[in-house]
Design a protein around this motif. Structure first.
Motif, PDB file in Angstrom:
ATOM      1  N   SER A 813      21.618  52.535 -14.762  1.00  0.00           N
ATOM      2  CA  SER A 813      22.370  51.478 -14.077  1.00  0.00           C
ATOM      3  C   SER A 813      21.486  50.760 -13.064  1.00  0.00           C
ATOM      4  CB  SER A 813      23.621  52.044 -13.407  1.00  0.00           C
ATOM      5  OG  SER A 813      23.256  52.932 -12.401  1.00  0.00           O
ATOM      6  N   SER A 814      20.319  51.342 -12.740  1.00  0.00           N
ATOM      7  CA  SER A 814      19.433  50.629 -11.823  1.00  0.00           C
ATOM      8  C   SER A 814      18.697  49.497 -12.539  1.00  0.00           C
ATOM      9  CB  SER A 814      18.450  51.600 -11.162  1.00  0.00           C
ATOM     10  OG  SER A 814      17.710  52.266 -12.149  1.00  0.00           O
ATOM     11  N   PRO A 816      19.853  46.502 -14.734  1.00  0.00           N
ATOM     12  CA  PRO A 816      21.054  45.882 -15.295  1.00  0.00           C
ATOM     13  C   PRO A 816      20.849  45.248 -16.669  1.00  0.00           C
ATOM     14  CG  PRO A 816      20.215  44.602 -13.455  1.00  0.00           C
ATOM     15  CD  PRO A 816      19.421  45.854 -13.490  1.00  0.00           C
ATOM     16  N   GLN A 817      19.574  45.024 -17.050  1.00  0.00           N
ATOM     17  CA  GLN A 817      19.373  44.339 -18.336  1.00  0.00           C
ATOM     18  C   GLN A 817      19.907  45.123 -19.521  1.00  0.00           C
ATOM     19  OE1 GLN A 817      17.017  45.400 -16.201  1.00  0.00           O
ATOM     20  NE2 GLN A 817      15.049  45.748 -17.204  1.00  0.00           N
ATOM     21  N   ARG A 822      27.898  48.431 -16.765  1.00  0.00           N
ATOM     22  CA  ARG A 822      28.578  47.131 -16.800  1.00  0.00           C
ATOM     23  C   ARG A 822      29.425  46.993 -18.062  1.00  0.00           C
ATOM     24  NH1 ARG A 822      25.641  42.354 -16.807  1.00  0.00           N
ATOM     25  NH2 ARG A 822      23.879  43.316 -17.866  1.00  0.00           N
ATOM     26  N   TYR A 823      28.886  47.481 -19.164  1.00  0.00           N
ATOM     27  CA  TYR A 823      29.630  47.407 -20.419  1.00  0.00           C
ATOM     28  C   TYR A 823      30.012  48.812 -20.866  1.00  0.00           C
ATOM     29  CZ  TYR A 823      27.005  43.017 -20.341  1.00  0.00           C
ATOM     30  OH  TYR A 823      26.437  41.835 -19.962  1.00  0.00           O
ATOM     31  N   ASN A 869       7.743  49.539 -14.611  1.00  0.00           N
ATOM     32  CA  ASN A 869       8.734  49.367 -13.549  1.00  0.00           C
ATOM     33  C   ASN A 869       9.425  50.680 -13.180  1.00  0.00           C
ATOM     34  OD1 ASN A 869       8.564  46.498 -13.253  1.00  0.00           O
ATOM     35  ND2 ASN A 869       9.513  46.351 -15.264  1.00  0.00           N
ATOM     36  N   GLU A 932      17.189  43.603 -23.804  1.00  0.00           N
ATOM     37  CA  GLU A 932      18.418  43.563 -23.024  1.00  0.00           C
ATOM     38  C   GLU A 932      19.632  43.710 -23.922  1.00  0.00           C
ATOM     39  OE1 GLU A 932      19.016  39.933 -20.918  1.00  0.00           O
ATOM     40  OE2 GLU A 932      18.400  38.688 -22.593  1.00  0.00           O
ATOM     41  N   VAL A 934      23.605  42.388 -24.067  1.00  0.00           N
ATOM     42  CA  VAL A 934      24.577  41.476 -23.461  1.00  0.00           C
ATOM     43  C   VAL A 934      25.886  41.592 -24.216  1.00  0.00           C
ATOM     44  CG1 VAL A 934      22.841  39.860 -22.657  1.00  0.00           C
ATOM     45  CG2 VAL A 934      23.891  39.519 -24.883  1.00  0.00           C
ATOM     46  N   GLU A 935      26.946  41.175 -23.534  1.00  0.00           N
ATOM     47  CA  GLU A 935      28.253  41.253 -24.152  1.00  0.00           C
ATOM     48  C   GLU A 935      28.653  39.846 -24.582  1.00  0.00           C
ATOM     49  OE1 GLU A 935      32.015  43.976 -23.057  1.00  0.00           O
ATOM     50  OE2 GLU A 935      31.606  42.354 -21.666  1.00  0.00           O
ATOM     51  N   THR A 936      29.113  39.724 -25.809  1.00  0.00           N
ATOM     52  CA  THR A 936      29.641  38.437 -26.259  1.00  0.00           C
ATOM     53  C   THR A 936      31.099  38.675 -26.623  1.00  0.00           C
ATOM     54  OG1 THR A 936      29.100  38.875 -28.554  1.00  0.00           O
ATOM     55  CG2 THR A 936      27.413  37.788 -27.227  1.00  0.00           C
ATOM     56  N   ARG A 943      19.001  42.335 -27.733  1.00  0.00           N
ATOM     57  CA  ARG A 943      17.925  41.374 -27.977  1.00  0.00           C
ATOM     58  C   ARG A 943      16.595  42.100 -27.917  1.00  0.00           C
ATOM     59  NH1 ARG A 943      20.086  37.087 -23.753  1.00  0.00           N
ATOM     60  NH2 ARG A 943      21.805  36.223 -24.935  1.00  0.00           N
ATOM     61  N   GLU A 954      18.299  39.225 -32.498  1.00  0.00           N
ATOM     62  CA  GLU A 954      19.530  39.569 -31.794  1.00  0.00           C
ATOM     63  C   GLU A 954      20.388  40.334 -32.784  1.00  0.00           C
ATOM     64  OE1 GLU A 954      21.468  36.169 -30.136  1.00  0.00           O
ATOM     65  OE2 GLU A 954      20.025  36.041 -28.502  1.00  0.00           O
TER      66      GLU A 954
END
Lengths: 1121, 295
Positions: A813-814, A816-817, A822-823, A869, A932, A934-936, A943, A954
């Motif tokens: 969770s540190s 966010p990508q 989040r999801y 990172n 990353e 992502v939510e659609t 991705r 994707e």
């Protein structure tokens, strides 16, 4: 002795095959050495460490040719022990050896041969100079305690403990969780064989539990380690389970009745478990435990009476209303009253307010009493079966007096309450208006107090009808004074004696006593407390047309509760703040109005912490009023003549009775509580005071030492940050409409109904864990549960320690990508392990958050590993777990599986074959790290750059598994500190040598096993566990260990006792001798690092073999070359 | 100016805000006035050099912003910038002054010396968004909101340069500050995964096919999320998304019609500033019809 002979140095130069000889002109170095003073022989050989090489040295020694040896070869870390032994074998003290490192520090790191040779000459020269000054040292040995401590009950620790125990040696296994098993117990299948993880682990766990040589200390952590190799002293704190492990049969009856649900940490919080729980079905030891945060919940902490709020809330949620009310009554005999008039400090502190609104605690308490009144109105508390003969007189039947009488009667004392009014209740009866506290409620609650055997005598006023001395003569053992603070403070301004100006309490008293005081049409109330608001609302109900409250400070400072003010305003009462009366206006002796002045607040604050009000010059104004009610304060008054009680009754300036920390007044046997002691306060504070006073009186009568009113525990639990708390609507108290209530004394608040109460109680976060409702205690037939149990501290003595504290997963969770946190469709590897496990929260079904099976699953490799990172290292297991997950998803769902990888590392035995198999199962492999998630609208999209196709991709999926890196277990830094271990940049514990000593640490006698040393899979962790056991057993079996004599010593004559060296020593080897006022070195602990020598301002420290003289000679040697 | 917040900055509008983005400039000035934030425009400021100079003359690309920083330091104020690219170029200079040893910092010092200026690295470069979110703070803002923009649905687009360098990784990947400000205004902020993706920047002039594809992605997600508008923090992002929207429609056969507004324009409306002072009529895709009802 050897060193008294003339010094004869032999120099032996190693070619190390071509490692040294390729760069260094060995012959030139040899000739250089030969020329040096005291050198009698200089020889070279291809491999000096080989048997023939060593024989060259031995021969020279045995023939008496040399008595100091310089070996110029590789690093002493490599072969110093080898050559020391060569010297000893030849009959020379091994410490008369000096090594010159002409490989790592010379041939390997120098480009040109010329310079390498020059440097080798300098290094050899330095070694010779030092060797001349070497002295023989004696090796010593220390005995080894045969007991072993293993820290960490994962598979590595289990293996290590088993091996030691099977060798017949005692083992303590310390584990901080409630069961051994570690991460492996949570896994589903293991790669590459797809064995069930639990099935292969539990036999080892059981074997361990059954081995009589093993003592398991679960829920335990090591706090301190002292001593040294072979002789460690270890302090272990064992947190209590609140369950007797011997008596518990793990039947689960307690779990079935427990109303509190908390996140199940075994399942990584994916589901909830009860507050009394079994860690997992195969847990060892197979017993339950109670989870408590340790500190009280903020509501319970804030309650002056310490009512167990989480406890009764939990019971309401379970619809155990009678049990809930019993729990309330343990601390609070007036629940129906407090459920109506309490100022609920509990709600102000409730952690749920950080998410939405606090729990409606006051309303829930009232619901319980409403429910009892409806369903079992005849229910009475039981009077104690036996009395103990004590007699107590309580003076005053207000909240403090009634509560104390109840508690004392419950203890078996005979209690008589004396009340001056015709009816008991004090301020409850004669101060609080009917619409807030209906009379029948009050009567019912007072009858409950009577039911435990309390006698109440009304119309008896202390000092008038009866004196303290009378009570003494009548044989009362103790007296409790609880006469309250009923004397009213009046305004001393012009016109205060006019007719129509009434003190608020007398006004309220008269109304409650059934009279109807004459009121005008316009009523002005002066004051900002609850009495002012009560008087205003009562005036309205008596027919006043216009009621205004005037208060000299701002609304923020009004002491009345905000709900009361809001209710008054809803009824049409005006509140005017920052206004203070300066005089009353009268006609014919009757008040007709008042003149007020506007106030402003100064920056300075008074003793109460509120800003001081000051009049605004020239802002006077006049208000018409035909009745003025003054409610600006009350104070206690008590005037008693005393003769027969020992001591003296004392009062402070405010008229309050002085008591000591046991609530006792200056008179022995006379106690006091409530407003009489504190000044005007609340009902619940009076109850709290009554608790302490009655406990003190009980002890006093029994002749025991009096308990002391404790300061509140400082700490309360913090907000449970680790939990996901969803907002839930607060059930608000229904009220009588403002229009209907303005002219009626009918109760305004109507009470929650059953469904509302259950919903509301369900909002409780139970932030302190177990609510201590004690349902489990009742349910447990084995009588195994005891909520009073305390942590235990064990002192262990062991000879060896194996640290196997394991790992945690990197928290994605540190970053966010990747969408974790989040999801809901993004899970970590260990969460997936629980999901796919038959005993997990979904019973082995792979499900998305919506309960459907996924059609496509992405597995992302290297999350937080191989990443600048986060962690640069490879986490080593994730490729294989990813393959395993791919297989399990294919097997269980037939969903498409996409692996996003950088490289596939299937390096172990049968791993590559497993990779082949998974490829053949139709799993997609995309070479490119998942960039990353992502939510659609349709779900999740991963991705990534596909580096094989050179395109950007994707991929739509329903579930994403993040293969997060293994990182050192939480608290690893503290473990390192406690055990004196070193950690690498990555945070894992450092071994002595990466390749050759992976199990040893720089602290002798402390070994490493498993992932705490670095990421590894189960086979490697098990091997290391067994290896660490072998290390421990070697020492045990030898019975003693040799301690290097290369250690520091302190010259007592020179030491000033400044203790700088104690701070400097990383091994805690220096101690201060209080008697001689000097520092001394424990040579067993000392590693000879020399930090103390460098820090010593008096030059009192020296390290054998690294004496200043020797070092200076060495420097001379370097510079000569 | 309403009651002072006590916040005061040297203000560097940058070239864009004098030309293509005067609407951004006007909305910043009127909003900050309303919030009591004093922005004192740097006297005689110069272009920051942006991408163009960076790729042709490295030292010059440091010297141009360094001169502006020197001017701000002489004023004793931190530097407020509005454009993401200006933010990066200026931060790059302060970044090398924050290192212990930086040969570049020495070169900058000596070059500035030649034009009679000095810079000691004591200026912080602050984006207007950060000034509002952090220096003034959400509570300070909340108290000033006069109109709530209920019913307006937007996606927040920060652009790729806003949160780097210098930000924590979490903020760099998924900044939240504009989301929170918009939320305070009553705006419905939609999830937007391309918050920090590139809009193509100046590639729109040199490689339009690449930049248009990137803009298309940004617009597509915004439309899919049901946004009425895209809210931006950078004049170049605004230009690419707004002016080239028709071009993207033609190129990819789409029919986007999404106004691209600055966050300061929405904030201004909520603070009660007149629409005309916020220049909301200037976009190629008109924003006024959407925003008129809130003014």
């Amino acid at each position: 002795m050897a060193h008294s002979e003339p010094v004869r140095v032999g120099v032996y130069i190693c070619h190390c095959g071509s490692n040294i000889a390729e760069k260094v002109e060995v012959q030139e170095v040899r000739r250089y050495a030969e020329e040096m003073e005291k050198v009698v022989a200089a020889r070279d050989y291809q491999y000096m460490c080989s048997e023939p090489g060593q024989e060259i040295i031995r021969k020279d020694i045995c023939e008496g040719l040399v008595n100091r040896v310089v070996v110029a070869s590789c690093s002493p870390r490599m072969h110093e022990p080898t050559f020391r032994k060569t010297l000893f074998d030849a009959g020379l003290n091994g410490y008369l050896l000096e090594m010159a490192n002409i490989r790592e520090q010379c041939s390997w790191c120098t480009e040109e041969n010329r310079w390498a040779t020059e440097k080798a000459k300098a290094l050899v020269g330095a070694a010779v100079k030092k060797a001349v000054l070497l002295e023989p040292l004696e090796e010593r040995s220390v005995p080894v305690n045969p007991d072993t401590l293993v820290v960490g009950g994962g598979v590595a620790g289990i293996e290590a403990a088993l091996k030691v125990a099977e060798a017949g040696k005692k083992v303590y296994l310390v584990e901080r969780e409630p069961s051994i098993g570690g991460h492996m117990a949570r896994l589903d299948k293991t790669f590459p064989t797809l064995d069930c993880s639990a099935c292969i682990l539990t036999p080892k766990m059981v074997a361990l539990a059954q081995n009589e040589k093993v003592e398991l200390l679960t829920l335990s952590e090591v706090e301190e380690v002292s001593g040294y190799i072979g002789n460690f002293k270890v302090r272990v704190r064992q947190r209590t389970r609140y369950v007797d492990p011997v008596a518990c049969t793990a039947c689960g009856d307690c779990r079935d009745v427990c109303p509190v649900e908390l996140p199940d940490t075994f399942n990584h919080g994916l589901n909830n478990k009860k507050a009394v729980y079994q860690f997992f079905p195969q847990a060892i030891p197979n017993v339950f435990q109670v989870e408590k945060a340790g500190d009280p919940a903020p509501c319970r902490h804030a309650c002056p009476a310490g009512v167990n709020v989480p406890g009764y809330l939990a019971l309401i949620k379970e619809r155990k209303f009678a049990e809930a009310l019993d729990l309330v009554r343990e601390a609070l005999p007036l629940p129906a009253i407090c459920g109506r008039v309490c100022f609920h400090p509990c709600e102000e502190q409730c952690h749920r307010a950080q998410v939405d609104k606090p729990l409606a605690i006051k309303a829930l308490k009232r619901f319980l009493t409403d429910y009892e009144a409806k369903t079992s109105p005849e229910k009475k508390p039981k009077a104690p079966e036996e009395t103990n003969g004590g007699r107590v007189a309580v003076v005053g039947a207000g909240p403090a007096g009634l509560s104390a009488a109840y508690f004392l009667a419950k203890c078996g004392h005979k209690v008589t309450v004396f009340e001056k009014e015709p009816e008991p209740g004090g301020i409850l009866r004669y101060g609080i208006p009917e619409y807030r506290l209906p009379l029948e409620i009050l009567k019912h609650e007072i009858n409950q107090v009577r039911a435990v055997g309390v006698e109440i005598r009304t119309c008896v006023e202390i000092g008038r009808d009866i004196t303290l001395d009378d009570l003494h003569d009548q044989g009362y053992d103790a007296v409790l004074l609880a006469t309250g603070a009923l004397s009213e403070v009046m305004l001393e301004v012009q016109g205060a004696d006019l007719d129509g100006i009434l003190p608020a309490l007398s006004f309220l008293h008269d109304v409650r006593a059934g009279q109807r005081p004459k009121l005008g049409k316009r009523v002005a109330v002066i004051g900002g407390g609850n009495a002012a608001v009560d008087a205003a609302r009562t005036s309205l109900r008596l027919g006043a047309r216009e009621v205004k409250i005037f208060y000299r400070r701002s609304r923020l400072e009004m002491p009345a509760s905000p709900e009361e003010i809001a209710a008054a305003e809803a009824e049409g009462i005006q509140v005017e703040t920052l206004a203070n009366p300066v005089r009353f206006l009268g006609e014919k002796g009757r008040v007709v109005g008042l003149e007020l002045v506007r106030m402003r607040l100064l920056e300075e604050v008074d003793k109460s912490g509120r800003r001081i009000p000051a009049p605004v010059q020239g802002s006077n104004f006049v208000v018409e009023a035909d009745t003025v009610i003054i409610a600006i304060g009350q104070r206690p008054t008590l005037d008693l003549a005393v003769g027969k009680w020992e001591g003296e009754l004392q009062f402070d300036k405010g008229g309050r009775v002085r008591v000591n920390k046991s609530c006792q007044t200056g008179l022995k046997g006379v106690f006091a509580a409530g407003d009489l002691v504190s000044g005007p306060a609340s009902v619940v504070e009076a109850v709290g005071a009554a608790q302490w006073a009655s406990a003190a009186i009980d002890a006093y009568i029994r002749g025991e030492p009096l308990p002391v009113v404790e300061d509140r525990p400082e700490r309360t639990v913090p907000f449970p940050e680790e939990r996901e708390v969803l907002p839930l609507q607060r059930q608000e108290m229904p009220e009588l409409e403002a229009e209907k209530r303005r002219r009626s004394f009918a109760e305004v608040e109507l009470g929650l109904d059953e469904e509302q109460a259950v919903l509301e109680a369900g909002r409780c976060l139970h932030c302190a864990g177990c609510a201590e409702c004690l349902q489990c205690v009742t349910a447990c037939q084995a009588k195994a549960i005891d909520h009073a149990m305390k942590d235990e501290v064990r002192e262990l003595e062991v000879g060896s320690i194996i640290v196997a504290t394991g790992f945690d997963l990197f928290d994605p969770s540190s970053a966010p990508q990747w969408g974790y946190g989040r999801y809901p469709g993004v899970v970590t590897a260990l969460e997936f392990e629980r999901m796919v496990n038959a005993s997990g929260p979904t019973h082995g079904k792979i499900l998305c958050k919506d309960g459907k099976e996924p059609k496509a699953v992405a597995i992302l490799h290297c999350i937080g590993s191989r990443d600048k990172n986060f962690q640069e290292y490879c986490s080593r297991i994730c490729c294989m777990t990813a393959l395993k997950y791919a297989h399990l998803v294919r097997e269980k769902t037939g969903a498409e599986v996409y692996n996003f990888y950088i490289d596939i590392r299937s390096f172990g035995k049968q791993y590559e074959e497993f990779y082949q198999r998974v490829q053949e199962e139709g799993v997609h492999f995309i070479r490119g790290k998942g960039a990353e998630v992502v939510e659609t609208g349709d779900g999740l999209v991963v991705r990534a750059e596909d580096t094989l196709l050179g395109i950007f991709r994707e991929v739509s999926v329903d579930l994403v598994i993040l293969n997060a890196a293994m990182v050192p277990a939480r608290g690893a830094q503290k473990v390192a500190q406690v055990f004196g271990l070193q950690t690498g940049n990555d945070g894992f514990f450092m071994e002595t040598h990466l390749k050759l000593e992976p199990l040893k640490t720089s602290s002798d006698g402390i070994f490493l096993a498993g992932v705490c040393q670095g990421p590894k899979d189960i086979p490697d962790a098990v091997s290391q566990g067994a290896g660490a056991a072998a290390e421990a057993l070697r020492n045990i079996s030898a019975g003693k260990v040799v301690v290097s004599p290369v250690s520091a010593s302190i010259n007592k004559e020179l030491c000033s006792g400044c203790r700088v060296c104690i701070e400097a020593c990383p091994y805690r080897a220096v101690e201060y001798d209080e008697e001689e006022e000097v520092c001394t070195v424990n040579e067993v602990l000392c590693k000879g690092c020399g930090t103390c020598t460098a820090s010593c301002p008096s030059g009192a420290c020296r390290v054998a073999c690294f004496d200043t003289r020797q070092l200076m000679a060495q420097i001379e040697g370097v510079l000569a070359g | 100016m309403s009651q002072s917040s006590g916040l005061k900055y040297a203000y560097f509008p940058g070239c864009s805000l004098q030309s293509s983005a005067v609407d951004y400039n006007r909305s910043i000035l009127s909003t900050c006035t309303e919030l009591g934030i004093e922005l004192r425009e740097l006297e005689d400021w110069n272009c920051c050099g942006t991408t163009a100079v960076t790729s042709t003359n490295l030292l010059l690309s440091y010297l141009l912003p360094a001169r502006n920083l020197a001017l701000a330091e002489e004023e004793g104020l931190d530097l407020a910038v509005a454009c993401n690219s200006c933010l990066v170029t200026h931060r790059r200079v302060t970044g090398c002054f924050s290192l212990d040893i930086s040969p570049l910092a020495n070169k900058i010092r000596s070059s500035l010396h030649k034009i009679g200026r000095t810079f000691r690295g004591r200026v912080q470069v602050r984006h207007i968004l950060d000034i509002l979110a952090e220096d003034l703070g959400f509570e300070g803002l909340a108290g000033k909101v006069k109109r709530r923009l209920e019913g307006l649905k937007v996606v927040p687009y920060y652009g790729c340069q806003y949160s780097r360098p210098g930000a924590q990784l979490k903020e760099a990947e998924m900044p939240e500050s504009m989301d929170q400000i918009l939320d305070l205004l009553g705006v419905e902020v939609k999830e937007y995964s391309r918050k920090t993706k590139c809009c193509g920047g100046v590639l729109m002039t040199t490689k339009p096919e690449i930049a248009a594809a990137l803009v298309n992605e940004l617009l597509e997600e915004a439309a899919d999320r049901g946004a009425d508008a895209i809210v931006v923090t950078c004049p170049l992002c605004q230009m690419n998304l707004d002016i080239y929207q028709g071009d993207v429609n033609a190129r990819f056969g789409r029919s986007y019609n999404l106004p691209v507004v600055y966050f300061t324009q929405l904030l201004g409306i909520a603070l009660g500033v007149k629409l005309v002072e916020l220049d909301v009529h200037r976009g190629f895709v008109p924003a006024e019809p959407l925003l008129r009802k809130y003014a």
